[in-house]
Design a protein around this motif. Sequence first.
Motif, short mmCIF file in Angstrom:
data_model
loop_
_atom_site.label_atom_id
_atom_site.label_comp_id
_atom_site.label_asym_id
_atom_site.label_seq_id
_atom_site.Cartn_x
_atom_site.Cartn_y
_atom_site.Cartn_z
N ALA A 24 0.84 -1.20 0.00
CA ALA A 24 0.00 0.00 0.00
C ALA A 24 0.87 1.25 0.00
CB ALA A 24 -0.91 -0.01 1.23
N ALA A 25 1.88 1.26 0.86
CA ALA A 25 2.74 2.45 0.94
C ALA A 25 3.45 2.69 -0.39
CB ALA A 25 3.77 2.27 2.05
N ASN A 26 3.88 1.60 -1.05
CA ASN A 26 4.61 1.77 -2.30
C ASN A 26 3.75 2.35 -3.41
OD1 ASN A 26 6.90 0.84 -1.14
ND2 ASN A 26 6.67 -1.26 -1.87
N ILE A 27 2.46 2.01 -3.40
CA ILE A 27 1.56 2.62 -4.39
C ILE A 27 1.57 4.13 -4.18
CG2 ILE A 27 -0.84 2.86 -5.10
CD1 ILE A 27 -1.22 -0.06 -4.52
N GLY A 28 1.49 4.56 -2.92
CA GLY A 28 1.52 5.98 -2.62
C GLY A 28 2.84 6.63 -3.03
N LEU A 29 3.95 5.96 -2.71
CA LEU A 29 5.26 6.55 -3.01
C LEU A 29 5.47 6.67 -4.52
CD1 LEU A 29 7.49 4.72 -0.40
CD2 LEU A 29 6.84 7.12 -0.44
N GLU A 30 5.12 5.61 -5.23
CA GLU A 30 5.31 5.66 -6.68
C GLU A 30 4.46 6.76 -7.30
OE1 GLU A 30 4.11 5.56 -10.51
OE2 GLU A 30 2.75 4.53 -9.14
N SER A 31 3.19 6.84 -6.88
CA SER A 31 2.36 7.87 -7.51
C SER A 31 2.84 9.26 -7.11
CB SER A 31 0.88 7.66 -7.17
OG SER A 31 0.71 7.42 -5.81
N GLY A 32 3.39 9.38 -5.89
CA GLY A 32 3.94 10.66 -5.48
C GLY A 32 5.11 11.08 -6.37
N LEU A 33 6.01 10.13 -6.63
CA LEU A 33 7.16 10.45 -7.48
C LEU A 33 6.73 10.75 -8.91
CD1 LEU A 33 9.63 7.83 -6.06
CD2 LEU A 33 9.94 10.30 -6.02
N SER A 34 5.78 9.96 -9.42
CA SER A 34 5.28 10.23 -10.77
C SER A 34 4.60 11.59 -10.81
CB SER A 34 4.30 9.16 -11.23
OG SER A 34 4.92 7.92 -11.26
N PHE A 35 3.94 11.93 -9.72
CA PHE A 35 3.27 13.22 -9.63
C PHE A 35 4.27 14.35 -9.80
CE2 PHE A 35 2.26 16.78 -6.78
CZ PHE A 35 1.13 17.26 -7.40
N LEU A 36 5.43 14.22 -9.15
CA LEU A 36 6.45 15.26 -9.25
C LEU A 36 7.16 15.22 -10.61
CD1 LEU A 36 8.12 15.15 -5.74
CD2 LEU A 36 6.67 16.94 -6.66
N GLY A 37 6.93 14.14 -11.35
CA GLY A 37 7.58 14.03 -12.65
C GLY A 37 8.84 13.19 -12.62
N PHE A 38 9.02 12.42 -11.53
CA PHE A 38 10.22 11.60 -11.44
C PHE A 38 9.89 10.11 -11.39
CE2 PHE A 38 11.18 15.69 -9.53
CZ PHE A 38 12.15 16.10 -10.42
N GLY A 39 8.74 9.73 -11.87
CA GLY A 39 8.38 8.33 -11.87
C GLY A 39 8.40 7.81 -13.29
N PHE A 40 7.26 7.28 -13.69
CA PHE A 40 7.15 6.79 -15.05
C PHE A 40 7.17 7.94 -16.05
CE2 PHE A 40 5.09 3.29 -12.80
CZ PHE A 40 5.70 2.22 -13.43
N PRO A 41 7.72 7.68 -17.25
CA PRO A 41 7.57 8.68 -18.31
C PRO A 41 6.12 8.74 -18.80
CG PRO A 41 8.65 6.71 -19.13
CD PRO A 41 8.50 6.53 -17.66
N GLU A 42 5.76 9.82 -19.50
CA GLU A 42 4.36 10.00 -19.92
C GLU A 42 3.88 8.90 -20.85
OE1 GLU A 42 2.73 13.63 -21.49
OE2 GLU A 42 3.50 14.80 -19.81
N SER A 43 4.82 8.24 -21.52
CA SER A 43 4.40 7.18 -22.44
C SER A 43 3.94 5.94 -21.68
CB SER A 43 5.56 6.82 -23.37
OG SER A 43 6.69 6.47 -22.60
N THR A 44 4.33 5.82 -20.41
CA THR A 44 3.83 4.73 -19.57
C THR A 44 3.09 5.37 -18.40
OG1 THR A 44 6.16 4.16 -19.70
CG2 THR A 44 4.68 2.44 -18.97
N PRO A 45 1.83 5.73 -18.58
CA PRO A 45 1.14 6.47 -17.52
C PRO A 45 0.95 5.61 -16.28
CG PRO A 45 -0.40 5.79 -19.21
CD PRO A 45 0.95 5.41 -19.70
N SER A 46 1.08 6.26 -15.12
CA SER A 46 0.69 5.61 -13.88
C SER A 46 -0.38 6.51 -13.26
CB SER A 46 1.88 5.46 -12.94
OG SER A 46 2.01 6.59 -12.13
N LEU A 47 -0.90 6.09 -12.11
CA LEU A 47 -1.92 6.92 -11.48
C LEU A 47 -1.35 8.28 -11.12
CD1 LEU A 47 -3.65 4.25 -9.25
CD2 LEU A 47 -4.60 5.44 -11.21
N GLY A 48 -0.07 8.30 -10.76
CA GLY A 48 0.57 9.57 -10.41
C GLY A 48 0.69 10.50 -11.61
N THR A 49 0.90 9.91 -12.81
CA THR A 49 1.00 10.74 -14.00
C THR A 49 -0.27 11.55 -14.21
OG1 THR A 49 2.17 8.83 -14.88
CG2 THR A 49 1.80 10.66 -16.38
#
Lengths: 298, 320
Positions: free
Chosen positions: A223-248
């Motif tokens: 559960a925590a990792n879902i939050g962390l990953e989406s947080g990083l993607s939210f800031l723009g440091f997670g998945f690239p836009e071509s692979t959207p995540s919930l954070g994107t």
Amino acid sequence: MEKALEIKPKAIKSPSGFSIIWRELVRDKLALISLILLILIIAFVYGVSLVLDQEEIVKVDLFSIHEAPSEEFILGTDHGGRDVFGQLIIGTKNSLSIAIIVTVLTGIVGIVFGLVAGYFGGHVDNVLMRILDFFNILPFTMIVIAFVAVVPKYSVMTFSLIMTAFLWMGIARLIRSKALQEKELDYIQAAKTLGTSNIKIIFKHLLPNCMSLIIVTMTINLAANIGLESGLSFLGFGFPESTPSLGTLLSYARNPQTLEFRWWIWVPASLLILILMLAINNVGSALRRATDARQRRG
Amino acid sequence: MWKFSLRRIMIMIPQLIVLSIFIFVLAKMMPGDALSGQIDPNIDPERIEEIRVQMGWYDPWHEQYASWIGGVVTGDFGDSFRFKMPVTEIISQRIVNSFWLSLVTLILTYLIAIPLGITSGRYNDTLRDQLIQGYSYLGFATPLFIFALVMLWVFGFKLGWFPTSGSVTPGLEPGTFDYFMSKFYHLLLPALSMALIATYNTILYLRNEIVDTKQKDFVLTAKAKGASETRIYNQHILRNSLLPIAAFFGYEITLLIGGSIFIENIFGYPGMGQLLVESVTLRDYSVVTATTLLFGAASVLGALLSDIILSIVDPRIRIK
């Protein structure tokens, strides 16, 4: 002959792990609902994304930028004219997948680290714990952002490795304290006296006895990792836009216009993150109660 | 106590050294050098190479590290290629903003968490307790950035009660009362968003602590002597339960840094967290190095502070 095997004494056996967990889940309606919801979401998301074409969804379509929800696009479109609903499904799949990968990787690193530190104790423990302390002090978000900046070939794999490098400490600490207690018990001492090798004791005797703790911790970490990953993607440091995540999807809300007027882009993704995290946490607390006889409800 | 503090400081020194080496290596791995961005394409590449040699680009790594750390200690982080001015100057503007944001967040966190924790512990297993526990569970499970976005959406945009970005209304004279109020007004919503999420640790800890203490003998004695309920809670139980909370203060710094990166970006608040994200995005590496080093050092010092306070509060920790 076969008959004789069937009538093996069963009655004295204490309830198996799974039946305890099941009983606990049935008692805790919230956890049961959460589990069912989770299974439904996972089945839906992975099922539908088999049919959906990720490339098709992330393709920019300049003729349908920022459309409101309609018949064609259930949740409207984003600034690239991409279908938000499709991104939501693929995003959930990607978010879940990376959270699972990171949870397993951190689990492996943390378990081995914790078992070794706890089992050997003394100087080994001392040195390992100093290393752990150091990693623990570093602010996670900051250090991952700094790493993302320097990694030249940035991919899902490197992203999960970077996350793992700074997330294994929590589980390692828990496993270590458990191993410290556990190694004083007779069965470990007996195994030692019999001359069993350390590696064998750690993985054949110690590990199985830490299993319930591991399962509970890993569930909550998921559960925590879902939050962390989406947080990083939210800031723009997670998945690239071509692979959207919930954070994107949420990161589009950093544009004040989107945040204020186009709720359909970011609200569903936020709700989904919340639901996933709450549901997994609920299941996790039911599991924790199941593993600790004093807390059990059933 | 002094022995423990001294030992703890001895542990901190290698931590700081490892941290600095760590960040130095990160900085070396970043593409480009201090010259990229300033290079005029008309300059002869050979001349650039000469400058690089002069600047020590090809020196052995330990010499480079030594000169870098020497600069850092004297407050010289090099120049930012985005702002074209010394990194120290940029940071000194931002760090003040971040400091106030963190301070107000911390105060709000304790203002919310302590009364709730006390209520929850005092009336445990009542409806009140369950509501408070429900709130702290939600706070635990909700990612900070989602909560902050919702707060900004509701109170900043929909209701328009708070400003949606910046740290002060432009045009105000620094030092005046209006300026101060505007600063406070700008950081209230970000701080409140972070505080509401950050309370769960303190609430749960305080609750469990009070529930435990309630059954101790000295509380029974006080009750038997006829002390009033309020007196028992204020004089006997709280004194025992609140001290450990004070000790976690230092660890909160690490959490605050992590939180401020999100909060400052969402609320457009010009602090260190925003600076870090902007600089990474724009590849302004000298600023990235400086901010990570400062954040890391702050966390190391926070942990030190916590351990020392804890050792004062709880003497058992000193034995070892």
